[in-house]
Enzyme design. Structure first.
Site, PDB file in Angstrom:
ATOM      1  N   CYS A 162     -12.573   1.749   2.014  1.00  0.00           N
ATOM      2  CA  CYS A 162     -11.160   2.138   2.004  1.00  0.00           C
ATOM      3  C   CYS A 162     -10.506   1.401   3.159  1.00  0.00           C
ATOM      4  CB  CYS A 162     -11.006   3.646   2.159  1.00  0.00           C
ATOM      5  SG  CYS A 162      -9.292   4.206   2.423  1.00  0.00           S
ATOM      6  N   THR A 163      -9.354   0.796   2.918  1.00  0.00           N
ATOM      7  CA  THR A 163      -8.737  -0.027   3.956  1.00  0.00           C
ATOM      8  C   THR A 163      -8.359   0.778   5.199  1.00  0.00           C
ATOM      9  OG1 THR A 163      -6.604   0.213   2.815  1.00  0.00           O
ATOM     10  CG2 THR A 163      -7.891  -1.763   2.343  1.00  0.00           C
ATOM     11  N   HIS A 164      -8.079   2.060   5.046  1.00  0.00           N
ATOM     12  CA  HIS A 164      -7.776   2.882   6.218  1.00  0.00           C
ATOM     13  C   HIS A 164      -8.950   2.917   7.202  1.00  0.00           C
ATOM     14  CE1 HIS A 164      -4.421   4.476   3.798  1.00  0.00           C
ATOM     15  NE2 HIS A 164      -3.933   4.977   4.921  1.00  0.00           N
TER      16      HIS A 164
ATOM     17  N   CYS B 141      -5.027  -2.084  -0.589  1.00  0.00           N
ATOM     18  CA  CYS B 141      -5.501  -0.748  -0.945  1.00  0.00           C
ATOM     19  C   CYS B 141      -6.560  -0.879  -2.029  1.00  0.00           C
ATOM     20  CB  CYS B 141      -4.325   0.096  -1.447  1.00  0.00           C
ATOM     21  SG  CYS B 141      -4.773   1.718  -2.102  1.00  0.00           S
ATOM     22  N   ASN B 142      -7.728  -0.291  -1.799  1.00  0.00           N
ATOM     23  CA  ASN B 142      -8.796  -0.332  -2.804  1.00  0.00           C
ATOM     24  C   ASN B 142      -8.409   0.416  -4.072  1.00  0.00           C
ATOM     25  OD1 ASN B 142     -10.265  -0.257   0.085  1.00  0.00           O
ATOM     26  ND2 ASN B 142     -11.474  -1.485  -1.337  1.00  0.00           N
ATOM     27  N   THR B 143      -7.831   1.604  -3.915  1.00  0.00           N
ATOM     28  CA  THR B 143      -7.490   2.430  -5.075  1.00  0.00           C
ATOM     29  C   THR B 143      -6.454   1.748  -5.949  1.00  0.00           C
ATOM     30  OG1 THR B 143      -7.995   4.453  -3.847  1.00  0.00           O
ATOM     31  CG2 THR B 143      -6.626   4.684  -5.802  1.00  0.00           C
TER      32      THR B 143
ATOM     33  N   ASP C 236       0.879  -1.169   0.000  1.00  0.00           N
ATOM     34  CA  ASP C 236       0.000   0.000   0.000  1.00  0.00           C
ATOM     35  C   ASP C 236       0.911   1.211   0.000  1.00  0.00           C
ATOM     36  OD1 ASP C 236      -2.134   1.739   0.188  1.00  0.00           O
ATOM     37  OD2 ASP C 236      -2.744   1.169   2.196  1.00  0.00           O
ATOM     38  N   SER C 237       0.340   2.381  -0.231  1.00  0.00           N
ATOM     39  CA  SER C 237       1.152   3.591  -0.119  1.00  0.00           C
ATOM     40  C   SER C 237       1.469   3.884   1.342  1.00  0.00           C
ATOM     41  CB  SER C 237       0.437   4.780  -0.749  1.00  0.00           C
ATOM     42  OG  SER C 237      -0.776   5.053  -0.068  1.00  0.00           O
TER      43      SER C 237
ATOM     44  N   GLY D 209      -3.931   8.278  -4.046  1.00  0.00           N
ATOM     45  CA  GLY D 209      -5.258   8.638  -4.526  1.00  0.00           C
ATOM     46  C   GLY D 209      -5.289   9.740  -5.574  1.00  0.00           C
TER      47      GLY D 209
END
Length: 264
Positions: A177-179, A70-72, A7-8, A40
Site C-alpha cells: 500500500c503506498t501509504h 494507489c494500489n487499490t 490518489d484519494s 478502499g
C-alpha cells in the site's frame, strides 16, 4: 515536463517524492479526492467513477503522464483510466513490488490493506512471481487510515499488530500500500527478523517514477534546477497539500523543491 499523480489521499506522496528526486525540474500536479476518501471500502464501480473524476481533473492541466499513486485504484480503475486518457496521456499504475522482493530469496511477507490481502489480484501476483518462495500475506488493519491522518499513536498500534502477524523468519517485507512507504522506518523497526541479514523493504515508488520517465522517453536528471512547480487539486478544486502531508519527509520535500500552488 509535467507529471500528474492521483490518489484519494496522501498515499501518492512516496511516488511524488521519487519523481521530484529524479526530476526536480518537472512540474507536478497532485489530484486528491478528500470528498470521496477513503476509496478502499467502495465498490469497484464506485471507486472507478471517483478515480475517473480525479484523473480528469488532473488531465485538465495537460500533464505529459499520469501516475496512479494507489494500489487499490490501480487494481480497480487502471483499465478504465487507460481507456479514457491514452494514448494522449500515458497512465502508469502502482503494483506491489513482489517480483523484486522474491528475487532475493525469502521468506517474504506482503503487508497490504485487508481488502487486498488474500484477493485474487494479490494471489495472482504471488502465483506469477513468487516461484517457490514462501510468501505470507499480512493484513494491516487501520494502517493506511492512521498514516493518512498522521496519527502517530494509531500508526504505532497498527504497525505493531501487523508485525505480530508477520512470521519471525521473514527476510523481506513488500509494502503493498503506498501509504506504508511513508512509515517504512517504523515498519523496519517493528518487524522481528530472525535472519542475520537486515530486513529488506520493497516499495513501489521508485519503480513507478522511473517507469513514468521511460514512458515519456525521458532520462533521470537529479541535478537539474529545482524549478518544478506544484499544483494541488482537492476533488477538482485547487488548494494546498493537506496538513498531514507535511508530517512526512516526502511531503516536506515538495515545497522546498518548488513553489507550492495556493498556500493561502
Amino acid at each position: 515536463m509535467k507529471i500528474a499523480l492521483m490518489d484519494s489521499g496522501i498515499g501518492l506522496l512516496a511516488a511524488t517524492a521519487a519523481v521530484r528526486r529524479l526530476r526536480p525540474d518537472a512540474d507536478l500536479v497532485l489530484s486528491l479526492d478528500p470528498d470521496g476518501m477513503p476509496w478502499g471500502p467502495r465498490t469497484s464501480e464506485d471507486l472507478t467513477t471517483r478515480a475517473l473524476a480525479v484523473a480528469e481533473a488532473a488531465a485538465a492541466h495537460r500533464p505529459d503522464a499520469l501516475i496512479i499513486g494507489c494500489n487499490t485504484a490501480t487494481v480497480h480503475a487502471l483499465p478504465a483510466l487507460r481507456a479514457r486518457l491514452e494514448p494522449g496521456i500515458p497512465v502508469i499504475g502502482t503494483v506491489p513490488a513482489i517480483k523484486p522482493a522474491v528475487a532475493g530469496g525469502g521468506p517474504v511477507a506482503i503487508w497490504a490493506t485487508p481488502a487486498t490481502t488474500g484477493s485474487p489480484y494479490q494471489r495472482g501476483l504471488i502465483e506469477q512471481f513468487a516461484d517457490g518462495v514462501r510468501v505470507a500475506e499480512v493484513p494491516c488493519w487501520g494502517l493506511a487510515e492512521a498514516v493518512e491522518h498522521a496519527d502517530d499513536a494509531a500508526v504505532d498500534a497498527a504497525v505493531a499488530a501487523a508485525a505480530a502477524l508477520t512470521p519471525d523468519d521473514v527476510t523481506t517485507v513488500v509494502l503493498g500500500c503506498t501509504h506504508y512507504e511513508l512509515v517504512a522506518d517504523r515498519i523496519r523497526a517493528a518487524v522481528r527478523n530472525g535472519s542475520a541479514a537486515p530486513l529488506a523493504l520493497h516499495g513501489s515508488a521508485g519503480a513507478v517514477a522511473a517507469q513514468a520517465l521511460r514512458r515519456l522517453g525521458e532520462q533521470a536528471a537529479p541535478d537539474a534546477p529545482a524549478e518544478g512547480t506544484l499544483t494541488v487539486l482537492l476533488s477538482g478544486r485547487e488548494g494546498a497539500l493537506p496538513a498531514a502531508a507535511l508530517r512526512y519527509a516526502e511531503g516536506r520535500l515538495l515545497p522546498s523543491a518548488g513553489p507550492l500552488a495556493d498556500r493561502r
